[in-house]
Scaffold this active site. Structure first.
Site, PDB file in Angstrom:
ATOM      1  N   ALA A 198      -0.589  -0.889   7.172  1.00  0.00           N
ATOM      2  CA  ALA A 198      -0.876   0.489   6.779  1.00  0.00           C
ATOM      3  C   ALA A 198      -1.444   0.498   5.366  1.00  0.00           C
ATOM      4  O   ALA A 198      -1.319  -0.472   4.629  1.00  0.00           O
ATOM      5  CB  ALA A 198       0.392   1.341   6.848  1.00  0.00           C
ATOM      6  N   GLU A 202       4.797   3.408   2.592  1.00  0.00           N
ATOM      7  CA  GLU A 202       3.509   4.019   2.245  1.00  0.00           C
ATOM      8  C   GLU A 202       3.676   5.344   1.519  1.00  0.00           C
ATOM      9  O   GLU A 202       2.898   5.671   0.619  1.00  0.00           O
ATOM     10  CB  GLU A 202       2.661   4.203   3.507  1.00  0.00           C
ATOM     11  CG  GLU A 202       2.378   2.924   4.285  1.00  0.00           C
ATOM     12  CD  GLU A 202       1.759   1.829   3.438  1.00  0.00           C
ATOM     13  OE1 GLU A 202       1.008   2.143   2.492  1.00  0.00           O
ATOM     14  OE2 GLU A 202       2.017   0.641   3.734  1.00  0.00           O
ATOM     15  N   GLU A 237       3.363  -2.772  -5.097  1.00  0.00           N
ATOM     16  CA  GLU A 237       3.923  -3.315  -3.869  1.00  0.00           C
ATOM     17  C   GLU A 237       5.392  -3.716  -3.984  1.00  0.00           C
ATOM     18  O   GLU A 237       6.156  -3.551  -3.032  1.00  0.00           O
ATOM     19  CB  GLU A 237       3.081  -4.500  -3.393  1.00  0.00           C
ATOM     20  CG  GLU A 237       1.634  -4.154  -3.098  1.00  0.00           C
ATOM     21  CD  GLU A 237       1.463  -3.077  -2.037  1.00  0.00           C
ATOM     22  OE1 GLU A 237       2.454  -2.724  -1.363  1.00  0.00           O
ATOM     23  OE2 GLU A 237       0.347  -2.562  -1.884  1.00  0.00           O
ATOM     24  N   HIS A 281       4.344   4.912  -2.081  1.00  0.00           N
ATOM     25  CA  HIS A 281       3.116   4.624  -2.818  1.00  0.00           C
ATOM     26  C   HIS A 281       2.433   5.896  -3.323  1.00  0.00           C
ATOM     27  O   HIS A 281       1.618   5.824  -4.253  1.00  0.00           O
ATOM     28  CB  HIS A 281       2.122   3.897  -1.917  1.00  0.00           C
ATOM     29  CG  HIS A 281       2.242   2.412  -1.919  1.00  0.00           C
ATOM     30  ND1 HIS A 281       2.332   1.663  -3.065  1.00  0.00           N
ATOM     31  CD2 HIS A 281       2.268   1.513  -0.888  1.00  0.00           C
ATOM     32  CE1 HIS A 281       2.393   0.378  -2.741  1.00  0.00           C
ATOM     33  NE2 HIS A 281       2.368   0.262  -1.434  1.00  0.00           N
TER      34      HIS A 281
END
Length: 897
Positions: free
Chosen positions: A294, A330, A352, A333
């Site tokens: 993703a 995700e 990350e 993020h």
């Protein structure tokens, strides 16, 4: 990188660090000093981009107007462009055209003007053409099959790390934040999705329409997203943010689980980060193939549909958990990476590592029954194994070009980053750590940072010198192994000990000696003993134990990123008390013992005797560790005479667990039992357990007649076992099922089962499919790796790759191209193949591929050493254990003992 010296431990944290006088840490963010390839004399402020992708010719026409700030007078402007034809470039406000020079090697377009451009604001206009890519880089296409059998196409985008330059000319480095307003012309039937909501839509002639999106906040170019196709959607709203999951036809109901996850997680992150999600909407787009994993595009996250769509009738518990964790990763993020962005790729871990840590924190918060942190030990172990080798690197590593940026996306960046964050959260305290994160977000939103900016905010929140402690973990490679020695007698019930550290390595005799500031948790005794903490920053430090009779258990709770080697006496004592230890401490003891075997500090017998203490009712994480270790040993046995004996031993070890779990889920059983059942069935099938193989084949025959008869939780194991022992008829049945499957999860299962076939003739058929077009390019070319690994045909796959290198590489995105070659070779166990891999890469691949090639070559050479050192001991152990149980047929032990 600055080199630090670490002084005496055994003092309080503040006192110890006050004596150290470390060198200056990494600097806080500065635009001027941020690394990169592009000059900083001209910077973008806003892009207005118009794109016309053609689904028939798979090309794209574009134009853009970029508001730029010329910071000092210049006659040239340099920006990034790759595989683009730029037909016009000019400063429209000055009516000043430019000469265009493309530098393919540097991936730049250099614009030269007839006169000097004055400092100030200007408008740069460009016209360009490019292509829609087969691989997931820049703007790409993917073909898919609808439930009624039609073949259709959709567009997707993948810009990270340096592929936005494939779609439009831009300053494609993360420090050049700018706003983006995208306009795209598409067929009327297509729905277009980008970072922001649609501002307006208008019809065009010829069955097309023009879609204009609102402008984004300032952001990095790698976060731009454009997806378009005949989508369906499920939608919701939470805390004023509109939420959608978009899918291709017939799949939207499978998006409801992920939508619920998003609705749960977004408010949690709003609270945790202390800054609310800033965009008006958040879309999650399911891509049927095209790329793996993703991508966290701000406001429009793209997912391979296998990690976004959940079908209760067909999907497994593992899929359910993978979706939750991937969404959690995700969405985190959207803050760590999107709202606040690392200035350059050397600090990729700020994206990350933190997203990996946050995905587990959030998932564990909402799903404590999944025991996420215990099971995350497996990911930490992968990182520690890589970090113990000569080919490791610091979390913060120098990055000079796009190829090196792509190579930074590895276990060190993700899992080591996550592990040290968890270690420091535990050391500083959860609330102080969260306070520092909130301050970091508030201070740097819509901006760029370095690791030093984060340490500063954590220091303010905790009152601790975080930067000094953490530098040894982020700015140098590797990690320590700790040991405890008796330093004196027992006085008043307490024992004086010496705690020491040295660098832990595997197959790296020339490793540079290093020291770390190590937060050490330790306990003594059983029955949930209290955990104490100390800090060691020197080669050795004193430690006082509360009891003279009970050995210390270091790394209590398995939250530290270090190994522990106990004295023989303490190891035996901990082993004897194994059943009384907490699950996390049992797991840590198992993991460390297995790692010590690999490092030559323990024997395989030490590990296997400890593994036998794991009970059928034990935690899923313990069995995962044991099953993974058995799998590693079985890989070493490939083609060796002792394999039959070892597999018989493995079957014996797993039999009590199999008897507990069986094939059928029990009422009210833990959700994790479904995962464990799948793992033990798969392993027993791999180890030749005849009753398991027969039962899998029986269930597959029933599945062919009534697909609903095979639960989603059993499908992975049953299909794998059936594929492994397939004949031509069974192989063809699997292939037909794969051709008909419209979902990526199902398709992966069927083709994965085909790739698992032990029959070399069937393996050749699967390899041939990798060059065809019945699968999307990435999935097709990955069949070669799966045949090498799961199908146990490393030589067949390797020869096939060498004979078809260029067409296979063409199916891989630049992001994964050279890890692909290395991974195909990863299943060899001998020095000769390690050298062959290096020689092949030097003559057939560009220099940038060598980073990953050297990692795999080193692993292959290590396995050769491990085979020679441990296989005779393992063979003897296996035969002794199996014959000792009175096994009727012990012919496999002939010539082994």
């Amino acid at each position: 990188m600055k080199i630090r010296t670490f002084c005496s431990g055994g003092l309080s944290l503040i006192a110890a660090l006050a004596l150290c006088h470390p060198a200056a840490a990494e600097s806080k963010f500065s635009f001027e000093t941020t690394p990169g390839q592009l000059p900083k004399a001209v910077v973008p402020k806003h892009y207005a981009i118009n794109l016309v992708p053609d689904p028939k010719t798979l090309t794209v026409r574009g134009s853009e107007t970029i508001d730029i700030d010329v910071r000092k007078p210049t006659r040239t402007i340099t920006l990034n462009a790759l595989e683009l034809q730029i037909s016009r470039a000019a400063l429209s406000d000055l009516k000043l055209p430019a000469k265009i020079k493309i530098d393919d090697k540097q991936q730049t377009a250099i614009l030269t003007f007839a006169r000097t451009i004055a400092a100030g604001s200007h408008k740069l206009v460009l016209d360009f053409r490019g292509r829609v890519n087969q691989a997931a880089q820049g703007l790409f296409y993917t073909r898919y099959q609808t439930p009624d059998g039609q073949q259709k196409l959709m567009f997707g985008s993948q810009m990270e790390s340096t592929d936005a330059r494939r779609l439009f000319p831009n300053w494609d480095e993360p420090v050049f934040r700018a706003s983006f307003q995208l306009t795209v012309s598409l067929p009327q039937a297509f729905t277009a999705v980008s970072n922001m909501p649609v501002e307006r839509e208008e019809p065009l002639t010829g069955g097309y329409k023009r879609v204009r999106f609102l402008s984004t906040p300032p952001m990095a170019s790698y976060l731009v997203v454009l997806c378009a196709g005949e989508f369906e959607a499920v939608s919701d709203e939470v805390e004023g943010v509109k939420l959608r999951v978009l899918t291709t036809e017939g799949k939207k109901e499978q998006g409801r689980y992920a939508l619920g996850v998003l609705k749960q997680i977004l408010p949690y992150y709003n609270d945790y980060f202390g800054v609310k999600y800033p965009l008006p909407k958040l879309d999650m787009i399911a891509v049927p193939g095209g790329f793996s994993g993703a991508m966290e595009n701000w406001g429009g996250i793209t997912y391979n549909e296998a990690v976004l769509l959940y079908d209760p009738a067909r999907s497994s518990q593992k899929t359910k958990e993978d979706i939750y964790k991937t969404v959690a990763h995700e969405v985190s993020h959207q803050w760590f990476g999107d709202l606040v962005t690392m200035a350059w790729w050397d600090n990729l871990w700020l994206n990350e590592g933190f997203a990996s840590w946050m995905e587990n924190k959030a998932t564990d918060h909402f799903n404590p029954e999944w025991q996420v942190w215990l099971r995350e030990n497996a990911s930490k172990e992968r990182a520690m194994e890589a970090d113990a080798r000569s080919t490791t690197h610091p979390i913060q590593q120098p990055i000079k070009d796009p190829a090196e940026a792509a190579s930074a996306f590895d276990d060190i960046t993700y899992q080591k980053g996550e592990s040290i964050i968890r270690m420091f959260e535990g050391y500083l305290g959860e609330e102080k750590f969260k306070g520092g994160i909130r301050s970091y977000m508030a201070a740097h939103k819509y901006s760029s940072t370095t690791t030093a900016d984060l340490w500063q905010e954590l220091e303010r929140a905790s009152g601790q010198p975080v930067g000094t402690i953490a530098a040894s973990w982020t700015e140098q490679p590797g990690f320590p192994v700790l040991s405890v020695q008796k330093a004196g007698g027992c006085a008043q019930g307490k024992e004086q000990l010496t705690l020491s550290q040295e660098r832990f390595t595997i197959h790296d005799p020339s490793a540079k000696p290093l020291l770390w500031q190590v937060p050490v948790n330790y306990t003594q005794g059983s029955d949930n003993p209290p955990t104490q903490t100390t800090l060691i920053g020197s080669r050795s430090a004193p430690l006082t134990a509360d009891s003279c009779a009970v050995p210390l258990k270091l790394n209590a709770g398995d939250t530290g990123y270090y190994r522990v080697q106990y004295s023989d006496a303490d190891r035996r004592a901990l082993s004897a008390a194994f059943d009384e230890l907490r699950a996390a401490d049992q797991l840590n003891l198992l993991s460390d013992t297995w790692a010590l075997v690999k490092a030559g500090r323990a024997t395989s017998g030490d590990y296997l005797s400890l593994a036998q203490k794991v009970q059928p009712q034990s935690n899923v994480a313990l069995w995962t560790q044991v099953i993974d270790a058995l799998g590693n040993l079985d890989e070493l046995q490939l083609g060796k005479p002792g394999r039959s004996a070892f597999q018989a031993y493995g079957r014996k070890l797993l039999q009590p667990l199999y008897e507990r779990l069986g094939w059928q889920a029990q009422p009210a059983e833990p959700q994790t039992d479904a995962l464990l059942r799948n793992d033990v069935l798969t392993t027993l099938g791999d180890f030749g357990d005849e009753p398991v193989i027969v039962e899998a084949q029986r269930r597959f025959a029933s599945f062919l007649k009534a697909p609903e008869s095979l639960s989603g939780n059993l499908r992975p194991a049953v299909l794998h076992i059936v594929g492994r022992y397939a004949d031509q008829q069974t192989y063809d049945q699997l292939h037909n099922l794969g051709l008909k499957a419209t979902g990526t999860e199902e398709k992966n299962q069927f083709y994965g089962a085909m790739a698992a076939a032990l029959d070399p003739k069937l393996a050749q058929q699967t390899l041939a499919l990798s060059l065809g077009d019945e699968l999307e390019p990435g999935a097709a070319s990955n069949l070669v790796r799966r045949v090498a690994d799961v199908g146990e045909h490393p030589q067949l796959a390797w020869e096939f790759l060498k004979a078809n290198l260029q067409p296979l590489l063409a199916k891989q995105a630049f992001f994964s191209r050279y890890t692909y070659v290395a991974n195909v070779a990863n299943n060899f166990n001998d020095d000769a193949h390690a050298q062959e891999l290096l020689d092949f890469a030097r003559t057939s691949l560009p220099p940038e591929a060598m980073i990953e090639i050297k990692k795999i070559a080193e692993r292959i050479a290590f396995r050769d050493e491990l085979q020679q050192r441990e296989l005779p001991k393992i063979d003897a152990w296996s035969c002794k254990q199996t014959l000792g149980s009175g096994t009727a047929n012990a012919s496999f032990c002939v010539g082994v003992q």
